[in-house]
Write an enzyme that holds these catalytic residues in place. Structure first.
Site, PDB file in Angstrom:
ATOM      1  N   CYS A  62       5.985   3.423  -4.663  1.00  0.00           N
ATOM      2  CA  CYS A  62       5.328   2.414  -3.817  1.00  0.00           C
ATOM      3  C   CYS A  62       4.500   1.414  -4.617  1.00  0.00           C
ATOM      4  CB  CYS A  62       4.463   3.098  -2.767  1.00  0.00           C
ATOM      5  SG  CYS A  62       5.447   4.126  -1.657  1.00  0.00           S
TER       6      CYS A  62
ATOM      7  N   HIS B 201      -0.379  -2.124   0.084  1.00  0.00           N
ATOM      8  CA  HIS B 201       0.850  -1.365   0.342  1.00  0.00           C
ATOM      9  C   HIS B 201       0.737  -0.730   1.732  1.00  0.00           C
ATOM     10  CE1 HIS B 201       4.089   1.386   0.175  1.00  0.00           C
ATOM     11  NE2 HIS B 201       3.319   2.453   0.074  1.00  0.00           N
TER      12      HIS B 201
ATOM     13  N   ASN C 100       6.853   2.242   6.139  1.00  0.00           N
ATOM     14  CA  ASN C 100       6.665   2.168   4.690  1.00  0.00           C
ATOM     15  C   ASN C 100       8.020   1.875   4.034  1.00  0.00           C
ATOM     16  OD1 ASN C 100       6.226   2.580   1.981  1.00  0.00           O
ATOM     17  ND2 ASN C 100       5.159   4.534   2.220  1.00  0.00           N
TER      18      ASN C 100
HETATM   19  N1  COA Z   1       4.774  14.475  14.974  1.00  0.00           N
HETATM   20  C1  COA Z   1       3.929  15.353  15.545  1.00  0.00           C
HETATM   21  N2  COA Z   1       3.199  16.236  14.848  1.00  0.00           N
HETATM   22  C2  COA Z   1       3.327  16.230  13.508  1.00  0.00           C
HETATM   23  C3  COA Z   1       4.189  15.341  12.846  1.00  0.00           C
HETATM   24  C4  COA Z   1       4.932  14.447  13.635  1.00  0.00           C
HETATM   25  N3  COA Z   1       5.780  13.550  13.103  1.00  0.00           N
HETATM   26  N4  COA Z   1       4.084  15.547  11.521  1.00  0.00           N
HETATM   27  C5  COA Z   1       3.200  16.536  11.354  1.00  0.00           C
HETATM   28  N5  COA Z   1       2.734  16.951  12.547  1.00  0.00           N
HETATM   29  C6  COA Z   1       1.759  17.995  12.817  1.00  0.00           C
HETATM   30  C7  COA Z   1       1.606  18.963  11.685  1.00  0.00           C
HETATM   31  O1  COA Z   1       2.579  19.970  11.749  1.00  0.00           O
HETATM   32  C8  COA Z   1       0.210  19.485  11.907  1.00  0.00           C
HETATM   33  O2  COA Z   1       0.241  20.468  12.884  1.00  0.00           O
HETATM   34  P1  COA Z   1      -0.690  21.774  12.742  1.00  0.00           P
HETATM   35  O3  COA Z   1      -2.100  21.241  12.763  1.00  0.00           O
HETATM   36  O4  COA Z   1      -0.316  22.561  13.957  1.00  0.00           O
HETATM   37  O5  COA Z   1      -0.332  22.390  11.451  1.00  0.00           O
HETATM   38  C9  COA Z   1      -0.546  18.284  12.487  1.00  0.00           C
HETATM   39  O6  COA Z   1       0.472  17.391  12.968  1.00  0.00           O
HETATM   40  C10 COA Z   1      -1.396  17.561  11.469  1.00  0.00           C
HETATM   41  O7  COA Z   1      -0.652  17.405  10.280  1.00  0.00           O
HETATM   42  P2  COA Z   1      -1.240  16.674   9.007  1.00  0.00           P
HETATM   43  O8  COA Z   1      -0.227  16.715   7.912  1.00  0.00           O
HETATM   44  O9  COA Z   1      -2.610  17.180   8.721  1.00  0.00           O
HETATM   45  O10 COA Z   1      -1.391  15.207   9.605  1.00  0.00           O
HETATM   46  P3  COA Z   1      -2.046  13.974   8.930  1.00  0.00           P
HETATM   47  O11 COA Z   1      -3.101  13.455   9.778  1.00  0.00           O
HETATM   48  O12 COA Z   1      -2.367  14.234   7.467  1.00  0.00           O
HETATM   49  O13 COA Z   1      -0.858  12.932   8.952  1.00  0.00           O
HETATM   50  C11 COA Z   1       0.767  11.979   7.470  1.00  0.00           C
HETATM   51  C12 COA Z   1       0.360  13.209   8.268  1.00  0.00           C
HETATM   52  C13 COA Z   1       2.072  12.288   6.744  1.00  0.00           C
HETATM   53  C14 COA Z   1       0.954  10.829   8.418  1.00  0.00           C
HETATM   54  C15 COA Z   1      -0.363  11.673   6.450  1.00  0.00           C
HETATM   55  O14 COA Z   1      -0.717  12.813   5.756  1.00  0.00           O
HETATM   56  C16 COA Z   1      -0.003  10.599   5.483  1.00  0.00           C
HETATM   57  O15 COA Z   1       0.147   9.457   5.841  1.00  0.00           O
HETATM   58  N6  COA Z   1       0.105  10.957   4.188  1.00  0.00           N
HETATM   59  C17 COA Z   1       0.393   9.998   3.176  1.00  0.00           C
HETATM   60  C18 COA Z   1       1.835   9.671   3.234  1.00  0.00           C
HETATM   61  C19 COA Z   1       2.169   8.533   2.359  1.00  0.00           C
HETATM   62  O16 COA Z   1       1.504   7.553   2.387  1.00  0.00           O
HETATM   63  N7  COA Z   1       3.227   8.688   1.567  1.00  0.00           N
HETATM   64  C20 COA Z   1       3.727   7.667   0.760  1.00  0.00           C
HETATM   65  C21 COA Z   1       2.902   7.495  -0.443  1.00  0.00           C
HETATM   66  S1  COA Z   1       2.368   5.906  -0.629  1.00  0.00           S
END
Ligand code: COA
Length: 329
Positions: free
Chosen positions: A116, A256, A286
């Site tokens: 990214c 980004h 993204n």
């Molecule tokens: N829909 C519904 N629930 C979902 C889900 C989805 N698509 N994806 C995950 N969950 C659930 C998880 O299983 C978890 O459930 P639990 O609490 O029962 O275990 C809950 O939602 C929270 O998950 P978590 O991973 O803590 O959520 P989050 O707030 O961290 O959001 C992302 C997840 C992926 C959106 C976030 O971590 C993120 O944006 N990370 C960076 C990703 C990124 O930018 N990547 C590219 C690099 S630049």
């Protein structure tokens, strides 16, 4: 010695027509529109459906669009860099395919892999070559067909990404404009918090790698979120301090587009109000290396000559960085 800088003289884009909404994803995985919007800011993304078309197709279209905007001929280009983690092939480089298709007869080109942060790293590389006096005109392209490495059964990753390409033409200038400064970092991700396990020389494609879904993106979302939030905010503040820029001086932040919450945290840390932040993650998700040039494209009619702009990114690698430029068109 006369000042030598590089400035953006053209911006182009390509987005596939197909719009995949959050509602459509609800049919593939256990998720919902409300969760995706509130956790990421994404409402829809574009997907390149045609199996015969790949990253080079989008990159070529974006490049042609940027050349038109800059009003120059492909034959004037000296260098093409394609930032991508989804090249058509491991080799030849996607940049070579673009070079041929646009007819950039005298250009050399290569791909750059910084996930990214790819577009930022490519822009600073091309800009530095121009500043050195070795070349005069470059095409810098960020293009990714993320759908080619997305597992549409994994709700933690498939909701985040989309396909697209953005490109800029970079030309030399002897005025106080264009790329002024950059700060970039890499911190080798031995723990593989964000990666594609197979397809490289460690795990070449086998029946096993396919069966184990090792050709798709894997990430530890929470860890990446934390590091991205810190990294993007820190580096954006660092480049402001280094160049004595106050929040009032900065006309635009071009972040980004990985997660709206990461973007908002970065803007808050820089002391910028919402109206100075380019955000289109809601429409495209993204698109990895394409997010920053796609923002520049969407906002180009609002940019004024002399606007002080900070580009900022974080990505796999881990990689992160910021560029300070003065808009010159
Ligand atoms: N829909 C519904 N629930 C979902 C889900 C989805 N698509 N994806 C995950 N969950 C659930 C998880 O299983 C978890 O459930 P639990 O609490 O029962 O275990 C809950 O939602 C929270 O998950 P978590 O991973 O803590 O959520 P989050 O707030 O961290 O959001 C992302 C997840 C992926 C959106 C976030 O971590 C993120 O944006 N990370 C960076 C990703 C990124 O930018 N990547 C590219 C690099 S630049």
């Amino acid at each position: 010695m006369a000042l030598k800088r590089s400035k953006i003289t053209g911006v182009g884009k390509y987005l596939p027509d197909y719009v995949m909404t959050n509602e459509e994803l609800e049919k593939h995985v256990d998720t919902n529109d409300e969760w995706i919007r509130s956790r990421t800011g994404i409402a829809e993304r574009r997907i390149l459906k045609d199996p015969d078309k790949a990253t080079s197709f989008m990159a070529t279209n974006a490049a042609e669009d940027a050349l038109k905007d800059a009003d120059i001929d492909a034959e004037e280009i000296d260098l093409i860099i394609v930032a991508t983690v989804t090249p058509d092939y491991l080799f030849p480089a996607t940049a070579a395919l673009v070079q041929k298709r646009i007819g950039a007869k005298k250009a050399f080109g290569f791909d750059l892999s910084a996930a990214c942060s790819g577009f930022l790293f490519a822009l600073s590389t091309a800009g530095s070559m121009i500043e050195s006096g070795r070349i005069k005109k470059a095409l810098v392209i960020g293009a990714d067909k993320m759908s080619s490495i997305m597992d549409f059964t994994d709700r933690t990753t498939c909701i985040l990404f989309g396909d697209g390409a953005g490109a800029v033409v970079l030309e030399e200038t002897d005025e106080d404009e264009g790329i002024v400064d950059f700060v970039q970092y890499t911190d080798g991700d031995e723990n593989c918090t964000l990666y594609q396990p197979a397809g490289g020389s460690l795990n070449p494609a086998t029946e096993e790698t396919v069966k184990n879904k090792m050709h798709y993106i894997r990430q530890d979302g929470r860890t990446v979120f934390k590091k991205a939030t810190e990294g993007m905010a820190d580096v954006s503040l660092e480049i402001m301090k280094k160049n004595n820029l106050s929040p009032d001086d900065v006309a635009w932040l071009v972040p980004h587009q990985a997660n709206l919450r990461i973007i908002n945290a970065t803007a808050r840390r820089m002391g910028l109000s919402e109206d100075k932040v380019m955000i289109n993650i809601n429409k495209y998700g993204n698109t990895t290396a394409a997010t920053i040039p796609l923002c520049l494209y969407d906002w180009k009619d609002k940019l004024n000559k002399g606007d002080k702009i900070i580009l900022s990114a974080f990505g796999g690698g881990l990689t992160w960085g910021a560029i300070y430029l003065k808009w010159s068109k």
